[in-house]
Design a protein around this motif. Sequence first.
Motif, PDB file in Angstrom:
ATOM      1  N   ASN A 112       0.794  -1.230   0.000  1.00 35.90           N
ATOM      2  CA  ASN A 112       0.000   0.000   0.000  1.00 35.90           C
ATOM      3  C   ASN A 112       0.830   1.286   0.000  1.00 35.90           C
ATOM      4  N   LEU A 113       2.152   1.174   0.028  1.00 35.91           N
ATOM      5  CA  LEU A 113       2.997   2.363   0.105  1.00 35.91           C
ATOM      6  C   LEU A 113       2.886   3.181  -1.189  1.00 35.91           C
ATOM      7  N   GLU A 114       2.488   4.444  -1.050  1.00 31.15           N
ATOM      8  CA  GLU A 114       2.299   5.328  -2.195  1.00 31.15           C
ATOM      9  C   GLU A 114       3.325   6.448  -2.255  1.00 31.15           C
ATOM     10  N   SER A 115       3.900   6.810  -1.112  1.00 27.76           N
ATOM     11  CA  SER A 115       4.852   7.916  -1.096  1.00 27.76           C
ATOM     12  C   SER A 115       6.044   7.566  -0.212  1.00 27.76           C
ATOM     13  N   LEU A 116       7.245   7.747  -0.772  1.00 30.58           N
ATOM     14  CA  LEU A 116       8.483   7.472  -0.041  1.00 30.58           C
ATOM     15  C   LEU A 116       9.431   8.646  -0.227  1.00 30.58           C
ATOM     16  N   ASP A 117       9.804   9.285   0.883  1.00 29.98           N
ATOM     17  CA  ASP A 117      10.693  10.446   0.823  1.00 29.98           C
ATOM     18  C   ASP A 117      12.006  10.119   1.522  1.00 29.98           C
ATOM     19  N   LEU A 118      13.075  10.015   0.724  1.00 28.03           N
ATOM     20  CA  LEU A 118      14.414   9.745   1.232  1.00 28.03           C
ATOM     21  C   LEU A 118      15.349  10.906   0.914  1.00 28.03           C
ATOM     22  N   SER A 119      14.785  12.086   0.775  1.00 23.43           N
ATOM     23  CA  SER A 119      15.570  13.272   0.437  1.00 23.43           C
ATOM     24  C   SER A 119      16.503  13.685   1.574  1.00 23.43           C
ATOM     25  N   PHE A 120      17.550  14.420   1.220  1.00 24.45           N
ATOM     26  CA  PHE A 120      18.501  14.965   2.177  1.00 24.45           C
ATOM     27  C   PHE A 120      19.086  13.881   3.075  1.00 24.45           C
ATOM     28  N   ASN A 121      19.604  12.851   2.423  1.00 25.67           N
ATOM     29  CA  ASN A 121      20.375  11.823   3.097  1.00 25.67           C
ATOM     30  C   ASN A 121      21.720  11.704   2.382  1.00 25.67           C
ATOM     31  N   LYS A 122      22.366  10.566   2.463  1.00 28.40           N
ATOM     32  CA  LYS A 122      23.679  10.384   1.836  1.00 28.40           C
ATOM     33  C   LYS A 122      23.674   9.155   0.936  1.00 28.40           C
ATOM     34  N   ILE A 123      22.531   8.907   0.314  1.00 27.46           N
ATOM     35  CA  ILE A 123      22.334   7.712  -0.508  1.00 27.46           C
ATOM     36  C   ILE A 123      23.079   7.853  -1.833  1.00 27.46           C
ATOM     37  N   ARG A 124      23.827   6.834  -2.217  1.00 21.82           N
ATOM     38  CA  ARG A 124      24.628   6.872  -3.437  1.00 21.82           C
ATOM     39  C   ARG A 124      23.997   6.104  -4.601  1.00 21.82           C
ATOM     40  N   ARG A 125      23.171   5.107  -4.282  1.00 25.12           N
ATOM     41  CA  ARG A 125      22.575   4.292  -5.352  1.00 25.12           C
ATOM     42  C   ARG A 125      21.086   4.084  -5.098  1.00 25.12           C
ATOM     43  N   ILE A 126      20.322   4.089  -6.176  1.00 28.78           N
ATOM     44  CA  ILE A 126      18.889   3.766  -6.094  1.00 28.78           C
ATOM     45  C   ILE A 126      18.755   2.253  -6.134  1.00 28.78           C
ATOM     46  N   ARG A 127      18.291   1.665  -5.047  1.00 27.63           N
ATOM     47  CA  ARG A 127      18.142   0.211  -4.972  1.00 27.63           C
ATOM     48  C   ARG A 127      16.958  -0.130  -4.080  1.00 27.63           C
ATOM     49  N   HIS A 128      16.438  -1.340  -4.259  1.00 31.97           N
ATOM     50  CA  HIS A 128      15.412  -1.904  -3.375  1.00 31.97           C
ATOM     51  C   HIS A 128      14.141  -1.062  -3.310  1.00 31.97           C
ATOM     52  N   VAL A 129      13.765  -0.440  -4.406  1.00 31.21           N
ATOM     53  CA  VAL A 129      12.475   0.266  -4.444  1.00 31.21           C
ATOM     54  C   VAL A 129      11.578  -0.249  -5.567  1.00 31.21           C
ATOM     55  N   ALA A 130      12.127  -1.024  -6.499  1.00 31.75           N
ATOM     56  CA  ALA A 130      11.362  -1.453  -7.667  1.00 31.75           C
ATOM     57  C   ALA A 130      10.187  -2.354  -7.314  1.00 31.75           C
ATOM     58  N   GLN A 131      10.224  -2.987  -6.135  1.00 25.77           N
ATOM     59  CA  GLN A 131       9.129  -3.872  -5.734  1.00 25.77           C
ATOM     60  C   GLN A 131       7.968  -3.124  -5.089  1.00 25.77           C
ATOM     61  N   LEU A 132       8.105  -1.808  -4.934  1.00 26.47           N
ATOM     62  CA  LEU A 132       7.033  -1.004  -4.330  1.00 26.47           C
ATOM     63  C   LEU A 132       6.029  -0.644  -5.417  1.00 26.47           C
ATOM     64  N   LYS A 133       5.253  -1.617  -5.841  1.00 24.78           N
ATOM     65  CA  LYS A 133       4.468  -1.536  -7.063  1.00 24.78           C
ATOM     66  C   LYS A 133       3.412  -0.436  -7.068  1.00 24.78           C
ATOM     67  N   ASN A 134       2.937  -0.023  -5.919  1.00 26.68           N
ATOM     68  CA  ASN A 134       1.900   1.009  -5.870  1.00 26.68           C
ATOM     69  C   ASN A 134       2.454   2.400  -5.558  1.00 26.68           C
ATOM     70  N   LEU A 135       3.767   2.520  -5.559  1.00 32.27           N
ATOM     71  CA  LEU A 135       4.385   3.806  -5.271  1.00 32.27           C
ATOM     72  C   LEU A 135       3.994   4.839  -6.330  1.00 32.27           C
ATOM     73  N   ARG A 136       3.568   6.018  -5.854  1.00 34.14           N
ATOM     74  CA  ARG A 136       3.182   7.105  -6.755  1.00 34.14           C
ATOM     75  C   ARG A 136       4.140   8.294  -6.666  1.00 34.14           C
ATOM     76  N   ASN A 137       4.745   8.484  -5.508  1.00 31.97           N
ATOM     77  CA  ASN A 137       5.662   9.607  -5.307  1.00 31.97           C
ATOM     78  C   ASN A 137       6.957   9.104  -4.688  1.00 31.97           C
ATOM     79  N   LEU A 138       8.088   9.430  -5.340  1.00 32.84           N
ATOM     80  CA  LEU A 138       9.387   8.975  -4.863  1.00 32.84           C
ATOM     81  C   LEU A 138      10.344  10.164  -4.864  1.00 32.84           C
TER      82      LEU A 138
END
Length: 351
Positions: free
Chosen positions: A124-150
């Motif tokens: 059911n996750l529709e919005s995920l905010d990981l802004s203003f961190n120190k993340i170097r690679r986009i990973r492990h989000v492709a399975q969030l099939k109902n995500l609308r805002n990233l």
Amino acid sequence: MPVVIPEEDLSTGNGRHVGRPSSPASSEPESDREQLEPDEDLLSDIPSDVEDIDLVQFRIQSIPALGLSRFTKLQNLCLRENLITVIEGLNSIGPHLHDLDLYDNRLNHISGLGPEEGEGVWINLESLDLSFNKIRRIRHVAQLKNLRNLFFVQNKISKIENLGGLTNLVNLELGGNRIREIENLDGLPALTQLWLGKNKITRLDQLGGLRNLKILSIQANRIVKLENLEQLTGLEELYISHNGIEVIEGLEHNVNLKILDITSNKISHLQNLSSLSMLEELWASNNLLQSFEELEHELKGIESLETVYFEGNPLQLRDPKTYRNKVRLALGTGLKQIDASIITESQSMIR
């Protein structure tokens, strides 16, 4: 010393629970920050049936220490501006969450959201905010099939990747990273908003698959040419200020454009805009435009045009006192705003 939160400070009285710390975690030296004890439960007095929890600026280091498993109806969890380094301890509430906000923490990688957490945990996750961190690679989000805002604003990401399968994603924000190339977006057919400002992108490319895109923001990059936008026929807003563009071109097929921002480029001639019959706002300040004749030729026939910005161009700097009148006379009575000034009714009557 543990942070002590009075019960009345945790509840807004409208179903949302908000923490009110004494000072922002991000504004103090690390050695001076008051940190939570590992076993402290900030939420011990909160009813287990709440749907929203906000804990902003609480110096939280550990998500498991919050004891979230009892909140079986929790839909929105906001842990902004804390000291979290790992995403963990959310499995039990994952199936219910609609919105997870971890803006401004200390995450340097994405974990705890992957398929190893269990089939359908994040359904059911529709919005995920990981802004203003120190993340170097986009990973492990492709399975969030109902995500609308990233949101990945202001991280250390250098490559757009691993987004395939997010077929419901409508808004992707990647501004303030280290991206050099637009790529790997073909698996996002529903995307309507793409924000790429303040990166290191040198070329508009590989956007053709985003047929539903309505907003493209690519300000403050290294783009020198307007190109490869012909397939984005539904585009309504294009923000491409603070680049190195010299010529307005390649927009003939973008007939649905309502807002065009070309501020702070190197454009010396106003041209190739007359086909944009739905244009409402043109932002072109701080370029090299000199001719009122070009302005009239390109824009006077666009009846929807209401707002223009030309300050900082030679045509404004040459004679600031008469500039506004010349713009208004060139573009007609439909104009409502020139730069930051609204045109009054009495001014619009002047011919």
